[in-house]
Design an enzyme around this catalytic site. Structure first.
Site, PDB file in Angstrom:
ATOM      1  N   SER A 239      56.224  19.628 -18.943  1.00 53.40           N
ATOM      2  CA  SER A 239      57.337  18.997 -19.648  1.00 53.40           C
ATOM      3  C   SER A 239      58.667  19.621 -19.227  1.00 53.40           C
ATOM      4  O   SER A 239      59.048  19.549 -18.055  1.00 53.40           O
ATOM      5  CB  SER A 239      57.084  19.094 -21.158  1.00 53.40           C
ATOM      6  OG  SER A 239      57.967  18.250 -21.855  1.00 53.40           O
ATOM      7  N   ASP A 262      53.437  16.515 -16.334  1.00 52.65           N
ATOM      8  CA  ASP A 262      54.206  15.606 -17.186  1.00 52.65           C
ATOM      9  C   ASP A 262      55.663  16.053 -17.305  1.00 52.65           C
ATOM     10  O   ASP A 262      56.208  16.225 -18.400  1.00 52.65           O
ATOM     11  CB  ASP A 262      53.565  15.521 -18.584  1.00 52.65           C
ATOM     12  CG  ASP A 262      53.443  14.069 -19.048  1.00 52.65           C
ATOM     13  OD1 ASP A 262      53.725  13.149 -18.239  1.00 52.65           O
ATOM     14  OD2 ASP A 262      53.072  13.848 -20.208  1.00 52.65           O
ATOM     15  N   HIS A 317      51.048  13.248 -23.876  1.00 51.30           N
ATOM     16  CA  HIS A 317      51.840  14.395 -23.439  1.00 51.30           C
ATOM     17  C   HIS A 317      51.185  15.724 -23.832  1.00 51.30           C
ATOM     18  O   HIS A 317      51.203  16.686 -23.085  1.00 51.30           O
ATOM     19  CB  HIS A 317      53.241  14.283 -24.048  1.00 51.30           C
ATOM     20  CG  HIS A 317      54.247  15.197 -23.410  1.00 51.30           C
ATOM     21  ND1 HIS A 317      54.426  15.274 -22.042  1.00 51.30           N
ATOM     22  CD2 HIS A 317      55.140  16.080 -23.949  1.00 51.30           C
ATOM     23  CE1 HIS A 317      55.396  16.150 -21.768  1.00 51.30           C
ATOM     24  NE2 HIS A 317      55.836  16.656 -22.910  1.00 51.30           N
TER      25      HIS A 317
END
Length: 393
Positions: A239, A262, A317
């Site tokens: 992330s 991600d 996620h």
């Protein structure tokens, strides 16, 4: 919008005890883990190191949430009242442990271990990726999971020189009236610089400098001398940590490649994309990415044929964090941490694709090329590039 959505907690939702079913690493090495803090100011470094270790009978397992304060930080991050949410989280997950050997004896090796510097996502901290970090360590890597001090961790701290003191650095939201891009861009630069300093720390140790660990009773850093291959270093993250890894490639030529789980590409300024010199493996989940974010990844893959983008179907996620391994209804419900794909399968795809990519770009003499197909998006539950579905961003 926060790239790491966290719990919707209902007061009456304890729903039985939670436990954490983190898998043991599948590689040939047992895994040890130690906390390392260097320096007595916020310019120092804090990380959890995962490494191949010697088996030890009755080895202690470290706590997954290392201190109560992190529960308060998770409550803040989730916009919940600390007063009731922190004790609730602590009761539910405060006693979960990670299946690795705490401060286990470092395993000497004739061939040095390659090094991965790992960067956490927004609102996370050094321990929340123990599943992927310990999996990679079991295949013969030293993995340094940083805890960033840019106010993006849900909580972190440093120890000023006065004995027994701690200064906590709280999670900080984007200040009212400030543009999110500028706030996050400043953070991503600080984070990438911390990744570079982490690499410098291992270089110092290897050159024989005495580097005292603030937690001196635990793990003596000098055991790492002559054991880490500083010509084989990668940077990885999830992330906000994924885009941190991409930026670290720009800042530090010694990083040979990056693995971005991600990645949240928003905080990186456009002028820097042409500057990314090395290959990146983007492993996306099905439910998180936006067309804008993927377009930025594609800018990198169009310039470098070794940069790969794949998507794991049925994943969300949080599938790339440890939260996906919590058993019990409470937290899967409140953290929305489960996709439709079995979390163990998702971890397998993530780690095998990473290993194949790392072998290719760190010139490792292992058998990880057996998973090369994954890098082209070939295999069960994985596709090349990024199929578009509705994003929750």
């Amino acid at each position: 919008p926060d790239p790491m959505p966290l719990p919707r907690l209902g007061r009456g939702s304890m729903g039985g005890m939670q436990s954490l079913a983190l898998p043991l690493g599948k590689g040939p090495h047992q895994v040890g883990c130690a906390d390392v803090m260097v320096g007595h100011t916020r310019q120092g470094l804090f990380l959890r190191l995962f490494y191949p270790c010697l088996p030890r009978a009755g080895a202690e397992r470290p706590l997954w949430i290392p201190r109560y304060e992190y529960c308060g930080g998770l409550a803040d991050f989730a916009h919940r009242s600390r007063r009731w949410c922190a004790p609730l989280l602590n009761a539910a997950i405060g006693s979960c442990r990670v299946p690795v050997s705490w401060n286990g004896p470092f395993k000497p090796c004739s061939r040095r271990y390659p090094l991965i510097i790992f960067s956490h996502g927004l609102g996370a901290f050094r321990t929340l990726y123990s599943s992927v970090c310990s999996e990679l360590a079991s295949w013969g890597f030293a993995v340094a999971a940083l805890e960033h001090r840019d106010h993006s961790a849900s909580a972190t701290y440093f120890c000023p020189a006065e004995a027994g003191n701690e200064e906590w650095i709280p999670y900080q939201r984007v200040p009212q009236g400030q543009k999110e891009f500028y706030f996050r861009n400043k953070q991503v630069h600080q984070r990438a610089e911390e990744c570079v300093r982490a690499l410098q720390l291992f270089e110092d140790i290897d050159s024989g400098k005495s580097v005292p660990n603030v937690f001196h009773q635990d793990f003596d850093l000098s055991v790492l001398k002559d054991s880490i291959d500083l010509t084989k270093v990668a940077v990885m993250g999830h992330s906000f940590g994924g885009v941190t890894a991409v930026l670290a490639l720009v800042k530090e030529p010694s990083f040979r490649c990056a693995v971005a789980l991600d990645a949240w590409m928003f905080p990186l300024e456009n002028a820097l994309y042409p500057e990314v010199p090395k290959p990146v493996l983007f492993i996306n989940t099905e439910k998180f990415q936006t067309p804008e974010s993927v377009a930025k990844m594609k800018r990198l893959s169009s310039r470098n044929s070794q940069t790969k983008i794949i998507t794991i179907l049925g994943s969300v996620h949080q599938s790339q964090t440890d939260f996906t391994f919590l058993t019990g209804k409470l937290l899967s419900r409140i953290f929305g941490v489960r996709g439709t794909l079995d979390p163990y399968k998702s971890l397998d795809i993530t780690s095998r694709a990473s290993l194949a990519f790392l072998q290719r770009h760190l010139n490792l003499e292992e058998e990880f090329h057996q998973w090369d197909d994954l890098l082209e998006g070939i295999g069960d539950s994985v596709v090349p590039e990024a199929p578009f579905c509705r994003s929750n961003l």
